[in-house]
Design a protein around this motif. Structure first.
Motif, PDB file in Angstrom:
ATOM      1  N   ASN A  52       0.810  -1.220   0.000  1.00 20.72           N
ATOM      2  CA  ASN A  52       0.000   0.000   0.000  1.00 20.72           C
ATOM      3  C   ASN A  52       0.844   1.271   0.000  1.00 20.72           C
ATOM      4  N   ASP A  53       2.162   1.128  -0.129  1.00 28.26           N
ATOM      5  CA  ASP A  53       3.056   2.289  -0.122  1.00 28.26           C
ATOM      6  C   ASP A  53       3.031   2.926  -1.525  1.00 28.26           C
ATOM      7  N   THR A  54       2.142   3.916  -1.683  1.00 25.76           N
ATOM      8  CA  THR A  54       1.901   4.500  -3.013  1.00 25.76           C
ATOM      9  C   THR A  54       3.179   4.910  -3.718  1.00 25.76           C
ATOM     10  N   ARG A  55       4.061   5.609  -2.996  1.00 23.96           N
ATOM     11  CA  ARG A  55       5.249   6.124  -3.668  1.00 23.96           C
ATOM     12  C   ARG A  55       6.165   4.990  -4.142  1.00 23.96           C
ATOM     13  N   THR A 107       4.479   2.952  -6.986  1.00 27.33           N
ATOM     14  CA  THR A 107       4.417   3.703  -8.239  1.00 27.33           C
ATOM     15  C   THR A 107       5.785   3.747  -8.915  1.00 27.33           C
ATOM     16  N   VAL A 121      -2.096  -3.696  -5.225  1.00 28.73           N
ATOM     17  CA  VAL A 121      -1.376  -2.577  -5.868  1.00 28.73           C
ATOM     18  C   VAL A 121      -2.219  -1.944  -6.974  1.00 28.73           C
ATOM     19  N   LYS A 162      -5.134  -1.007  -6.895  1.00 26.64           N
ATOM     20  CA  LYS A 162      -6.059   0.023  -6.384  1.00 26.64           C
ATOM     21  C   LYS A 162      -5.446   1.411  -6.511  1.00 26.64           C
ATOM     22  N   ILE A 163      -4.109   1.471  -6.638  1.00 21.63           N
ATOM     23  CA  ILE A 163      -3.415   2.768  -6.610  1.00 21.63           C
ATOM     24  C   ILE A 163      -3.517   3.454  -7.980  1.00 21.63           C
ATOM     25  N   GLU A 212      -2.023   5.947  -9.373  1.00 18.26           N
ATOM     26  CA  GLU A 212      -0.735   6.259 -10.025  1.00 18.26           C
ATOM     27  C   GLU A 212      -0.125   5.018 -10.666  1.00 18.26           C
ATOM     28  N   ARG A 268     -12.963  -0.546  -6.013  1.00 13.04           N
ATOM     29  CA  ARG A 268     -11.953   0.522  -5.949  1.00 13.04           C
ATOM     30  C   ARG A 268     -12.410   1.745  -6.745  1.00 13.04           C
TER      31      ARG A 268
END
Ligand code: DC
Length: 211
Positions: free
Chosen positions: A53-56, A59, A87, A89-90, A92, A173
């Protein structure tokens, strides 16, 4: 000569992958299983020990993904499918994978892409769109048999739970949720074997592309 684009979407274990691969061979088109892109990002993320879940971090991995590594057999492992759904769901991450999918779709003489958002987001102008589905119980049974064939001892209740949770995540999502495009044909394979489903899909596509 114009490119022919065929979009195949549907939930986990609906049989859309088997169907799409066979359709691509039949029509002589290129084939992309877009789930593998999300699976590859999830694999890289797990290998590096990042939080899914770590977007940065996720991405960054999606931006530097090398689609050549998509033939890694480990990508098809069930645990990777779950991680891919997280992943995916993000927004970016989805944006980073979009261009590759669109340029793949534009390869002559045509391409078949399967996924969750091909007919709605990746290729909204596709020449033919099919949303492949089957009942939750039937999809859980198919997963059960896959696990058995792999020498594991699956639990039917657990399979049902996994399929329901995956459907809820993929359809619930905010970014490009799984849904049938308004102009997609619905193919419910609950009562069909693969040959019947294949014949039905060929018929639907031919009707759309006028062959
Ligand atoms: O089709 P699959 O089971 O290999 O896909 C794994 C996950 O990847 C799925 O649960 C959600 C995500 N996915 C997506 O969000 N969009 C796609 N076009 C393909 C897959």
């Amino acid at each position: 000569m114009t490119v022919m684009i065929i979009a195949i979407d549907g939930p986990a274990a609906s049989g859309k992958g088997t169907l799409a691969r066979r359709l691509a061979a039949y029509f002589g088109y290129h084939y992309l299983d877009t789930g593998l892109l999300y699976r590859a990002v999830a694999r890289d993320c797990l290998e590096l020990g990042h939080d899914l879940n770590d977007t940065r971090a996720v991405t960054t991995l999606a931006c530097s993904l090398d689609p050549v590594r998509l033939d890694d057999a480990g990508l098809r492992a069930p645990g990777i499918g779950e991680a891919a759904s997280i992943v995916a769901k993000i927004p970016e991450v989805r944006a980073a994978l979009l261009e590759y999918q669109r340029s793949f779709a534009n390869r002559l003489p045509g391409a078949i892409l399967d996924g969750r958002d091909i007919g709605t987001v990746v290729c909204p102008d596709a020449d033919a769109k099919i949303f492949v589905t089957a009942s939750v119980e039937e999809r859980a049974k198919r997963r059960f048999r896959e696990y058995e064939a792999a020498g594991e001892s699956p639990d039917m209740e657990k399979m049902l739970e996994l399929i329901r949770a995956r459907d809820a995540r993929d359809a619930g999502r905010g970014a490009a949720p799984m849904r049938r495009a308004e102009d997609a044909d619905l193919l419910d394979t609950t009562e069909m074997d693969i040959e019947t489903a294949f014949d039905a899909a060929v018929g639907l596509i031919k009707r759309k592309i006028g062959q």
